[in-house]
Design an enzyme around this catalytic site. Sequence first.
Site, PDB file in Angstrom:
ATOM      1  CE1 TYR A  49      -3.260   2.947   0.637  1.00 20.09           C
ATOM      2  CE2 TYR A  49      -2.035   3.366   2.650  1.00 20.09           C
ATOM      3  CZ  TYR A  49      -2.981   3.750   1.721  1.00 20.09           C
ATOM      4  OH  TYR A  49      -3.625   4.954   1.863  1.00 20.09           O
ATOM      5  CG  ASP A  64      -1.400  13.091   3.977  1.00 17.76           C
ATOM      6  OD1 ASP A  64      -1.454  13.768   2.934  1.00 17.76           O
ATOM      7  OD2 ASP A  64      -2.070  12.046   4.141  1.00 17.76           O
ATOM      8  CG  ASP A  91      -3.499   8.452  -0.517  1.00 21.93           C
ATOM      9  OD1 ASP A  91      -4.435   8.952  -1.163  1.00 21.93           O
ATOM     10  OD2 ASP A  91      -3.185   8.832   0.629  1.00 21.93           O
ATOM     11  CG  ASP A  93      -3.687  12.591  -1.956  1.00 28.30           C
ATOM     12  OD1 ASP A  93      -3.763  12.140  -0.801  1.00 28.30           O
ATOM     13  OD2 ASP A  93      -2.603  12.809  -2.518  1.00 28.30           O
ATOM     14  CG  HIS A 118      -7.392   5.254  -1.202  1.00 30.43           C
ATOM     15  ND1 HIS A 118      -7.362   6.554  -0.763  1.00 30.43           N
ATOM     16  CD2 HIS A 118      -6.367   4.631  -0.568  1.00 30.43           C
ATOM     17  CE1 HIS A 118      -6.369   6.720   0.088  1.00 30.43           C
ATOM     18  NE2 HIS A 118      -5.734   5.574   0.216  1.00 30.43           N
ATOM     19  CD  GLU A 120      -8.409  11.940   0.466  1.00 30.93           C
ATOM     20  OE1 GLU A 120      -8.100  13.002   1.035  1.00 30.93           O
ATOM     21  OE2 GLU A 120      -7.769  10.884   0.580  1.00 30.93           O
ATOM     22  CB  CYS A 128      -3.605  12.725   7.566  1.00 26.92           C
ATOM     23  SG  CYS A 128      -3.724  11.182   8.489  1.00 26.92           S
ATOM     24  NE  ARG A 163      -9.633   8.899   3.072  1.00 32.43           N
ATOM     25  CZ  ARG A 163      -8.426   9.310   3.447  1.00 32.43           C
ATOM     26  NH1 ARG A 163      -7.361   8.605   3.110  1.00 32.43           N
ATOM     27  NH2 ARG A 163      -8.287  10.422   4.128  1.00 32.43           N
ATOM     28  CD  GLU A 193      -9.312   7.309   7.094  1.00 36.25           C
ATOM     29  OE1 GLU A 193      -9.517   6.217   7.662  1.00 36.25           O
ATOM     30  OE2 GLU A 193      -8.195   7.657   6.665  1.00 36.25           O
ATOM     31  CG  ASN A 217      -6.576   3.653   7.507  1.00 37.03           C
ATOM     32  OD1 ASN A 217      -5.495   3.074   7.664  1.00 37.03           O
ATOM     33  ND2 ASN A 217      -6.646   4.956   7.331  1.00 37.03           N
TER      34      ASN A 217
END
Length: 297
Positions: A49, A64, A91, A93, A118, A120, A128, A163, A193, A217
């Site tokens: 990941y 982040d 990721d 974002d 993913h 989001e 983050c 996400r 999340e 997660n």
Amino acid sequence: MADLLGTAETPPRKRLRELLAADRPVVAPGSYDALSARLVEQAGFDIVYMTGFGTTASLIGRPDVGLLSGAEMIDNATRIVSAVDVPVIADADTGYGNAINVVRTVRAYEQAGVAGVHLEDQVMPKKCGHMSGKAVIPTDEMVGKIRAAVAARRDPDFVLIARTDAAAVHGLDDAIARARAYAAAGADVLFVEAPTSEEGIESVARELRGVAPLVFNWAEGGRTPPLSLDRIAELGFSLVIYPIGTLLAATAGMRSLLATLRSEGTPTSALPELPTFGEFTDLIGLPEIGDLEQRFS
């Protein structure tokens, strides 16, 4: 084990889909660079990941909070993919803009060789998922971005994970409703999340299990309770990510070595705890280079 010429028998994207369909959740430790990815693979894990948190920390030494561009993230993903044979989930974002930006982002990650990403529903610049002060875009806007991602991918095995960070902003019920909408828009996997209680985790599993495979997660030190893998399996999650443990361990190891060097003037007393020079060159593939030299020189 990855080598320069490639050895994977099953295409990584197909392998990822097989793993997500298994009865037991697949574990994906976090990787922030090619070396950490190689170590994850050598430890026997089936998925790497690529953590955005760790990528930001390792590339620019900052938190982040949306400071990296899509190009920087994709560049890191390209190096990680080249270092391993196992599937890489990255990721991505927010997709780095609107639905049109998502089209370019998905195609670029696909070209980089990752098995899945993913996306989001945070407002840019994002944070983050376990930090405070997040904001999310409207559900309809994110649905459009998911639809754009589905249309953009060229390989149908490329896995799109949706996400939602809405639990911290509007509550868990809204996050679950958003996840359903994202699945209806074509997301392959759902990622709610940062639920903050075991009851919340159970609600996510109860409401969304069967809608699509689910991500848990296990953010080291984050806001979500640290359940056992058996309990996560019992609840029906398909993928468990451990995003920053490798980064924290590397940080602890470097701080310890540097403290020894600072206090003693040499690293001699710390060396017994470290890989030898020969061990390290072996694990990063020096024997393979020797074989290639014999074969082609």
